[in-house]
Write a protein that holds these residues in place. Structure first.
Motif, PDB file in Angstrom:
ATOM      1  N   UNK A  35      -4.377  -5.285   1.089  1.00 43.61           N
ATOM      2  CA  UNK A  35      -5.199  -4.078   1.893  1.00 43.61           C
ATOM      3  C   UNK A  35      -4.971  -2.871   1.629  1.00 43.61           C
ATOM      4  N   UNK A  36      -3.507  -2.475   1.726  1.00 42.14           N
ATOM      5  CA  UNK A  36      -3.168  -1.352   1.639  1.00 42.14           C
ATOM      6  C   UNK A  36      -3.370  -0.624   0.251  1.00 42.14           C
ATOM      7  N   UNK A  37      -3.399  -1.377  -0.840  1.00 44.83           N
ATOM      8  CA  UNK A  37      -3.351  -0.913  -2.193  1.00 44.83           C
ATOM      9  C   UNK A  37      -4.797  -1.000  -2.639  1.00 44.83           C
ATOM     10  N   UNK A  38      -5.829  -1.219  -1.766  1.00 43.64           N
ATOM     11  CA  UNK A  38      -7.134  -1.673  -2.457  1.00 43.64           C
ATOM     12  C   UNK A  38      -7.697  -0.508  -3.206  1.00 43.64           C
ATOM     13  N   UNK A  39      -7.035   0.801  -2.700  1.00 40.15           N
ATOM     14  CA  UNK A  39      -7.787   1.969  -3.160  1.00 40.15           C
ATOM     15  C   UNK A  39      -7.186   1.968  -4.815  1.00 40.15           C
ATOM     16  N   UNK A  40      -6.375   1.386  -5.212  1.00 37.49           N
ATOM     17  CA  UNK A  40      -5.742   1.398  -6.689  1.00 37.49           C
ATOM     18  C   UNK A  40      -6.018   0.176  -7.653  1.00 37.49           C
ATOM     19  N   UNK A  41      -6.552   0.436  -8.744  1.00 38.65           N
ATOM     20  CA  UNK A  41      -6.651  -0.706  -9.793  1.00 38.65           C
ATOM     21  C   UNK A  41      -5.277  -0.929 -10.177  1.00 38.65           C
ATOM     22  N   UNK A  42      -5.305  -2.007 -11.058  1.00 39.70           N
ATOM     23  CA  UNK A  42      -4.098  -2.615 -11.708  1.00 39.70           C
ATOM     24  C   UNK A  42      -3.399  -1.379 -12.266  1.00 39.70           C
ATOM     25  N   UNK A  43      -4.055  -0.751 -13.296  1.00 34.25           N
ATOM     26  CA  UNK A  43      -3.074   0.213 -14.041  1.00 34.25           C
ATOM     27  C   UNK A  43      -2.755   1.302 -13.357  1.00 34.25           C
ATOM     28  N   UNK A  44      -3.464   1.759 -12.096  1.00 36.76           N
ATOM     29  CA  UNK A  44      -2.842   2.682 -11.155  1.00 36.76           C
ATOM     30  C   UNK A  44      -1.765   2.153 -10.383  1.00 36.76           C
ATOM     31  N   UNK A  45      -1.673   0.914 -10.150  1.00 34.06           N
ATOM     32  CA  UNK A  45      -0.605   0.389  -9.206  1.00 34.06           C
ATOM     33  C   UNK A  45       0.833   0.160 -10.404  1.00 34.06           C
ATOM     34  N   UNK A  46       0.385  -0.128 -11.591  1.00 31.64           N
ATOM     35  CA  UNK A  46       1.589  -0.043 -12.483  1.00 31.64           C
ATOM     36  C   UNK A  46       2.033   1.152 -12.531  1.00 31.64           C
ATOM     37  N   UNK A  47       1.224   2.383 -12.607  1.00 33.15           N
ATOM     38  CA  UNK A  47       1.687   3.646 -12.840  1.00 33.15           C
ATOM     39  C   UNK A  47       2.487   4.286 -11.558  1.00 33.15           C
ATOM     40  N   UNK A  48       2.069   3.600 -10.407  1.00 31.59           N
ATOM     41  CA  UNK A  48       2.660   4.212  -9.221  1.00 31.59           C
ATOM     42  C   UNK A  48       4.242   3.320  -9.107  1.00 31.59           C
ATOM     43  N   UNK A  49       4.176   2.015  -9.599  1.00 32.66           N
ATOM     44  CA  UNK A  49       5.343   1.328  -9.606  1.00 32.66           C
ATOM     45  C   UNK A  49       6.317   1.978 -10.483  1.00 32.66           C
ATOM     46  N   UNK A  50       5.942   2.310 -11.591  1.00 28.67           N
ATOM     47  CA  UNK A  50       6.746   3.081 -12.680  1.00 28.67           C
ATOM     48  C   UNK A  50       7.446   4.368 -11.790  1.00 28.67           C
ATOM     49  N   UNK A  51       6.622   5.144 -11.555  1.00 30.47           N
ATOM     50  CA  UNK A  51       7.080   6.433 -10.916  1.00 30.47           C
ATOM     51  C   UNK A  51       8.013   6.235  -9.848  1.00 30.47           C
ATOM     52  N   UNK A  52       7.697   5.323  -8.845  1.00 29.78           N
ATOM     53  CA  UNK A  52       8.667   4.807  -7.947  1.00 29.78           C
ATOM     54  C   UNK A  52      10.056   4.192  -8.226  1.00 29.78           C
ATOM     55  N   UNK A  53       9.944   3.542  -9.420  1.00 30.57           N
ATOM     56  CA  UNK A  53      11.333   2.928  -9.890  1.00 30.57           C
ATOM     57  C   UNK A  53      12.086   4.127 -10.400  1.00 30.57           C
ATOM     58  N   UNK A  54      11.431   5.059 -11.104  1.00 32.04           N
ATOM     59  CA  UNK A  54      11.957   6.304 -11.883  1.00 32.04           C
ATOM     60  C   UNK A  54      12.910   6.876 -10.665  1.00 32.04           C
ATOM     61  N   UNK A  55      12.333   6.955  -9.320  1.00 35.76           N
ATOM     62  CA  UNK A  55      13.161   7.583  -8.327  1.00 35.76           C
ATOM     63  C   UNK A  55      14.117   6.736  -7.622  1.00 35.76           C
ATOM     64  N   UNK A  56      13.741   5.473  -7.610  1.00 38.96           N
ATOM     65  CA  UNK A  56      14.637   4.445  -6.876  1.00 38.96           C
ATOM     66  C   UNK A  56      15.953   3.866  -7.817  1.00 38.96           C
ATOM     67  N   UNK A  57      15.517   3.659  -9.133  1.00 39.37           N
ATOM     68  CA  UNK A  57      16.514   3.126  -9.789  1.00 39.37           C
ATOM     69  C   UNK A  57      17.501   4.248 -10.502  1.00 39.37           C
ATOM     70  N   UNK A  58      17.198   5.633 -10.294  1.00 37.00           N
ATOM     71  CA  UNK A  58      18.090   6.677 -10.787  1.00 37.00           C
ATOM     72  C   UNK A  58      19.684   6.346 -10.288  1.00 37.00           C
TER      73      UNK A  58
END
Lengths: 153, 153
Positions: B126-149
DNA sequence: TATTGTTATACTCTATAACTATA
DNA sequence: TATAGTTATAGAGTATAACAATA
């Protein structure tokens, strides 16, 4: 010849969603920790800092405050009690409706929240060092899409 | 002739950073609320759910648990006390080092955390309904860059 | 001596329920 | 009667300090 017969993990929509939510959850703990550490530096709990932040540009009634913090009115009352005891906020009786009480920052409360706000700059910059400005804009855009979506009926 | 003489708000690097952190902070509260509501449905606090989640695939010593939760060892001990009283976890004496105590899920605890995990699927979708799969992947990628540093020295 | 864990104590945060004052 | 707020009470979560058992 490199075709896959079943959807790989990264292409399965459920896995994509799961990965996104996992990252958001992990990030939420990291951000809360960061906020909590800054609050702590000023002798505040995260909740107290949140309270002061809300009061920065508002003088809400106790009930409006409770709703904004997602608390019972009695919880808001106690929160304000503790902040008041520390001289950070005051209660002001409502004039139109004399049942109401408005919560207002004191000068000390305002000074403290403004200092804490400034103190947030360094750790939040630190958190985001892995991203350049274009990536930060992209992240903001994606998060705003999720956050600013009109509430479902 | 539409040139601006001073950096516009959206181009100022400090404003870009500020907007990104603001969105992250707001998101962190939204995610914590979501997690807390699901925990609540199972009669758990968010902290208890976090505890059970950690124990899903680990049997840490009390101290390791405290470190993972960023708590004092006495706080972890109390947390485990309450979970143990509810039959969700047990303490198991260490064998190598007999000073240690390991914390382990009971069958009931495991069943509960697995149910709660499943219950998370709907609200997180429900929370993520505003994003399509490509946007979800993009969001994940950006967050992982921050978190996995890697942690800074 | 140092480390692991527990206990005692105190405070914050939160909720529910009962109450007061005003509408 | 209904609403805004407070108070009483109870419990979770957290920390600090003192302690016991083991290393």
């Amino acid at each position: 010849m490199l075709a896959s017969v079943s959807p790989s993990a990264v292409d399965d929509p459920a896995a994509v969603e799961r990965a996104a939510f996992d990252a958001l959850a992990e990030m939420s703990f990291a951000v809360q920790d960061l906020l909590g550490r800054v609050a702590d530096r000023y002798g505040l709990s995260l909740t107290q800092l949140r309270l002061l932040g809300i009061l920065r540009d508002r003088e809400p009634s106790m009930l409006a405050l409770a709703r904004r913090l997602n608390l019972e009115k009695s919880s808001a009352s106690g929160l304000v009690d503790r902040a008041e005891r520390r001289g950070l906020v005051t209660r002001r009786p409502g004039v139109q409706d004399r049942r109401t009480v408005h919560v207002v920052l004191t000068a000390a409360g305002r000074a403290l929240v403004e200092e804490a706000e400034k103190a947030l700059i360094v750790p939040s910059a630190e958190l985001l060092t892995a991203l350049g400005p274009p990536q930060r804009r992209q992240l903001t855009r994606l998060l705003r899409l999720v956050l600013d979506r009109p509430a479902p009926p």
